[in-house]
Design a protein around this motif. Structure first.
Motif, PDB file in Angstrom:
ATOM      1  N   VAL A  42       0.836  -1.212   0.000  1.00 41.24           N
ATOM      2  CA  VAL A  42       0.000   0.000   0.000  1.00 41.24           C
ATOM      3  C   VAL A  42       0.862   1.249   0.000  1.00 41.24           C
ATOM      4  CG1 VAL A  42      -1.600   1.359   1.400  1.00 41.24           C
ATOM      5  CG2 VAL A  42      -2.005  -1.076   1.076  1.00 41.24           C
ATOM      6  N   ALA A  43       1.830   1.319   0.925  1.00 43.15           N
ATOM      7  CA  ALA A  43       2.600   2.545   1.129  1.00 43.15           C
ATOM      8  C   ALA A  43       3.658   2.784   0.065  1.00 43.15           C
ATOM      9  CB  ALA A  43       3.263   2.499   2.513  1.00 43.15           C
ATOM     10  N   PHE A  44       4.319   1.723  -0.383  1.00 39.59           N
ATOM     11  CA  PHE A  44       5.481   1.884  -1.249  1.00 39.59           C
ATOM     12  C   PHE A  44       5.200   1.669  -2.728  1.00 39.59           C
ATOM     13  CE2 PHE A  44       7.558   0.002   2.744  1.00 39.59           C
ATOM     14  CZ  PHE A  44       7.616   1.245   3.353  1.00 39.59           C
ATOM     15  N   ASP A  45       4.027   1.088  -3.055  1.00 43.15           N
ATOM     16  CA  ASP A  45       3.760   0.804  -4.465  1.00 43.15           C
ATOM     17  C   ASP A  45       2.417   1.334  -4.945  1.00 43.15           C
ATOM     18  OD1 ASP A  45       4.578  -0.680  -6.978  1.00 43.15           O
ATOM     19  OD2 ASP A  45       2.652  -1.608  -6.552  1.00 43.15           O
ATOM     20  N   LEU A  46       1.310   0.891  -4.352  1.00 39.04           N
ATOM     21  CA  LEU A  46      -0.006   1.226  -4.900  1.00 39.04           C
ATOM     22  C   LEU A  46      -0.303   2.727  -4.839  1.00 39.04           C
ATOM     23  CD1 LEU A  46      -2.295  -1.684  -3.638  1.00 39.04           C
ATOM     24  CD2 LEU A  46      -1.321  -1.341  -5.909  1.00 39.04           C
ATOM     25  N   GLY A 136       1.338  -4.933 -11.403  1.00 35.21           N
ATOM     26  CA  GLY A 136       0.624  -6.200 -11.385  1.00 35.21           C
ATOM     27  C   GLY A 136       1.240  -7.194 -10.430  1.00 35.21           C
ATOM     28  N   VAL A 137       2.575  -7.267 -10.420  1.00 29.38           N
ATOM     29  CA  VAL A 137       3.272  -8.206  -9.538  1.00 29.38           C
ATOM     30  C   VAL A 137       3.032  -7.848  -8.077  1.00 29.38           C
ATOM     31  CG1 VAL A 137       5.554  -8.953  -8.752  1.00 29.38           C
ATOM     32  CG2 VAL A 137       5.037  -8.876 -11.198  1.00 29.38           C
ATOM     33  N   PHE A 138       3.098  -6.546  -7.755  1.00 28.64           N
ATOM     34  CA  PHE A 138       2.912  -6.148  -6.360  1.00 28.64           C
ATOM     35  C   PHE A 138       1.460  -6.313  -5.911  1.00 28.64           C
ATOM     36  CE2 PHE A 138       6.975  -3.795  -6.914  1.00 28.64           C
ATOM     37  CZ  PHE A 138       7.655  -4.390  -5.854  1.00 28.64           C
ATOM     38  N   VAL A 139       0.516  -6.044  -6.807  1.00 23.81           N
ATOM     39  CA  VAL A 139      -0.886  -6.297  -6.472  1.00 23.81           C
ATOM     40  C   VAL A 139      -1.093  -7.791  -6.221  1.00 23.81           C
ATOM     41  CG1 VAL A 139      -3.251  -6.302  -7.357  1.00 23.81           C
ATOM     42  CG2 VAL A 139      -1.827  -4.275  -7.647  1.00 23.81           C
ATOM     43  N   ALA A 140      -0.522  -8.612  -7.091  1.00 21.04           N
ATOM     44  CA  ALA A 140      -0.629 -10.064  -6.904  1.00 21.04           C
ATOM     45  C   ALA A 140       0.007 -10.496  -5.593  1.00 21.04           C
ATOM     46  CB  ALA A 140       0.027 -10.785  -8.084  1.00 21.04           C
ATOM     47  N   GLY A 233       7.561  -6.382  10.517  1.00 22.24           N
ATOM     48  CA  GLY A 233       8.642  -5.511  10.063  1.00 22.24           C
ATOM     49  C   GLY A 233       9.406  -6.103   8.896  1.00 22.24           C
ATOM     50  N   ALA A 234       9.608  -7.416   8.928  1.00 15.67           N
ATOM     51  CA  ALA A 234      10.301  -8.082   7.820  1.00 15.67           C
ATOM     52  C   ALA A 234       9.505  -7.945   6.530  1.00 15.67           C
ATOM     53  CB  ALA A 234      10.516  -9.559   8.156  1.00 15.67           C
ATOM     54  N   GLY A 235       8.175  -8.047   6.625  1.00 18.03           N
ATOM     55  CA  GLY A 235       7.336  -7.872   5.435  1.00 18.03           C
ATOM     56  C   GLY A 235       7.452  -6.477   4.859  1.00 18.03           C
ATOM     57  N   LEU A 236       7.433  -5.463   5.714  1.00 15.77           N
ATOM     58  CA  LEU A 236       7.568  -4.076   5.255  1.00 15.77           C
ATOM     59  C   LEU A 236       8.910  -3.862   4.560  1.00 15.77           C
ATOM     60  CD1 LEU A 236       6.096  -2.026   8.242  1.00 15.77           C
ATOM     61  CD2 LEU A 236       5.395  -1.805   5.848  1.00 15.77           C
ATOM     62  N   VAL A 237       9.981  -4.324   5.199  1.00 17.52           N
ATOM     63  CA  VAL A 237      11.321  -4.133   4.640  1.00 17.52           C
ATOM     64  C   VAL A 237      11.460  -4.873   3.314  1.00 17.52           C
ATOM     65  CG1 VAL A 237      13.772  -4.606   5.010  1.00 17.52           C
ATOM     66  CG2 VAL A 237      12.385  -3.690   6.876  1.00 17.52           C
ATOM     67  N   ALA A 238      10.889  -6.070   3.224  1.00 15.06           N
ATOM     68  CA  ALA A 238      10.985  -6.848   1.983  1.00 15.06           C
ATOM     69  C   ALA A 238      10.340  -6.111   0.818  1.00 15.06           C
ATOM     70  CB  ALA A 238      10.310  -8.212   2.183  1.00 15.06           C
ATOM     71  N   VAL A 239       9.161  -5.520   1.043  1.00 17.79           N
ATOM     72  CA  VAL A 239       8.497  -4.774  -0.037  1.00 17.79           C
ATOM     73  C   VAL A 239       9.285  -3.515  -0.385  1.00 17.79           C
ATOM     74  CG1 VAL A 239       6.413  -3.542  -0.718  1.00 17.79           C
ATOM     75  CG2 VAL A 239       6.226  -5.674   0.555  1.00 17.79           C
ATOM     76  N   LEU A 240       9.817  -2.831   0.620  1.00 17.06           N
ATOM     77  CA  LEU A 240      10.610  -1.625   0.359  1.00 17.06           C
ATOM     78  C   LEU A 240      11.811  -1.943  -0.525  1.00 17.06           C
ATOM     79  CD1 LEU A 240      11.179   1.359   0.881  1.00 17.06           C
ATOM     80  CD2 LEU A 240      12.378   0.694   2.981  1.00 17.06           C
ATOM     81  N   ALA A 242      12.127  -4.568  -2.517  1.00 17.88           N
ATOM     82  CA  ALA A 242      11.637  -5.016  -3.823  1.00 17.88           C
ATOM     83  C   ALA A 242      11.262  -3.844  -4.707  1.00 17.88           C
ATOM     84  CB  ALA A 242      10.439  -5.951  -3.626  1.00 17.88           C
ATOM     85  N   VAL A 243      10.598  -2.839  -4.110  1.00 15.77           N
ATOM     86  CA  VAL A 243      10.197  -1.658  -4.891  1.00 15.77           C
ATOM     87  C   VAL A 243      11.421  -0.871  -5.326  1.00 15.77           C
ATOM     88  CG1 VAL A 243       9.021   0.582  -4.738  1.00 15.77           C
ATOM     89  CG2 VAL A 243       7.909  -1.476  -3.850  1.00 15.77           C
ATOM     90  N   SER A 244      12.414  -0.733  -4.447  1.00 17.93           N
ATOM     91  CA  SER A 244      13.622   0.009  -4.804  1.00 17.93           C
ATOM     92  C   SER A 244      14.398  -0.692  -5.918  1.00 17.93           C
ATOM     93  CB  SER A 244      14.519   0.197  -3.566  1.00 17.93           C
ATOM     94  OG  SER A 244      14.991  -1.057  -3.088  1.00 17.93           O
ATOM     95  N   LEU A 245      14.424  -2.018  -5.898  1.00 16.10           N
ATOM     96  CA  LEU A 245      15.107  -2.760  -6.951  1.00 16.10           C
ATOM     97  C   LEU A 245      14.342  -2.659  -8.275  1.00 16.10           C
ATOM     98  CD1 LEU A 245      16.176  -6.008  -5.038  1.00 16.10           C
ATOM     99  CD2 LEU A 245      17.660  -4.156  -5.820  1.00 16.10           C
ATOM    100  N   ALA A 246      13.011  -2.716  -8.196  1.00 12.21           N
ATOM    101  CA  ALA A 246      12.195  -2.608  -9.411  1.00 12.21           C
ATOM    102  C   ALA A 246      12.290  -1.231 -10.027  1.00 12.21           C
ATOM    103  CB  ALA A 246      10.743  -2.941  -9.096  1.00 12.21           C
ATOM    104  N   GLY A 247      12.469  -0.211  -9.167  1.00  8.06           N
ATOM    105  CA  GLY A 247      12.564   1.156  -9.679  1.00  8.06           C
ATOM    106  C   GLY A 247      13.921   1.446 -10.263  1.00  8.06           C
TER     107      GLY A 247
END
Length: 247
Positions: A42-46, A136-140, A233-240, A242-247
């Motif tokens: 929600v916070a880092f992608d959508l 699409g990947v992050f929504v999935a 916290g691990a879930g939040l960091v993992a998405v952060l 992932a988003v930074s690598l995708a960007g």
């Protein structure tokens, strides 16, 4: 691509249902991780992606943020309307206010509502891939991470006050198949960015409600909270990351 990815949601939903039949002890860690992943999406992608897709600002407020608030409130209203409310008197067991229905009918109503919710989740996967592979990947990812809880609660709710497990198994299978059907519908529909941006904002509001009002409170209800907080916290960091690598 959307339909193929949604198959993972199918598998995760079935896994949640099987867990409801067998094992519950480590579910709090799974839910804590799922809550963190959903908050991160929600916070880092959508929200950032939805704001980039449309600049329309009715009443001076970006349209995706109006959708965000509407999605949060909408799910809350729907949940109250169908009387789905999970209490924690028993470890991770949903309790459903039947409001006059015969024993077991309220549980079937709750499980059916979860099936419909999973159909909308699949639709969101299809629409997410329309706005780009990354979205699409992050929504999935968000859908898949909470489908474990959906499968668990679908089976548990449908089997309340019932000796016959067949209706619960059938509703679990329907809940697992619903994201695949929804993703197929979302792939076939063509939605302009002016509509897709607010829709992603609305979906973000729905995810925030699921994470904050359903997944995380359930995760923290009984077991020690430190490990569950670490999982979140691990879930939040993992998405952060992932988003930074995708960007």
């Amino acid at each position: 691509m959307a339909v193929l990815v949604s198959v993972l949601a199918f598998v995760m939903t079935l896994a949640g249902g099987l867990a409801a039949m067998r094992v519950r002890d480590r579910r709090h860690l799974v839910l804590g991780l799922a809550g963190g992943l959903m908050l991160g999406v929600v916070a880092f992608d959508l929200i950032p992606e939805s704001l980039q897709m449309t600049r329309h600002s009715p009443l001076g407020v970006p349209a995706p943020m109006i959708g965000f608030a509407a999605g949060f409130v909408l799910l809350h209203v729907v949940e109250q309307a169908v009387a789905i409310h999970r209490a924690h008197e028993d470890e991770y067991a949903p309790h459903v206010h039947t409001h006059g229905h015969r024993p077991g009918a309220g549980g079937l109503l709750a499980a059916s509502a979860l099936v419909l919710h999973s159909l909308v989740d699949g639709l969101s996967i299809g629409l997410g891939f329309q706005s780009g592979t990354d979205v699409g990947v992050f929504v999935a990812l968000a859908v898949i991470t909470h489908d474990f809880a959906d499968g668990f609660n679908t089976f548990t709710a449908a089997s309340l006050n019932r000796d016959d497990r067949r209706p619960a198994v059938l509703l679990l299978l329907a809940d697992a198949a619903a994201p695949v059907a929804g993703a197929a519908l979302g792939t076939l529909a063509t939605v302009p960015d002016a509509v897709l941006g607010p829709y992603l904002g609305t979906f973000a509001g729905v995810l925030l409600y699921l994470a904050a009002a359903e997944i995380l409170p359930e995760a923290h209800s009984v077991h020690p909270r430190v490990m569950t907080l670490c999982a979140t916290g691990a879930g939040l960091v993992a998405v952060l990351f992932a988003v930074s690598l995708a960007g």
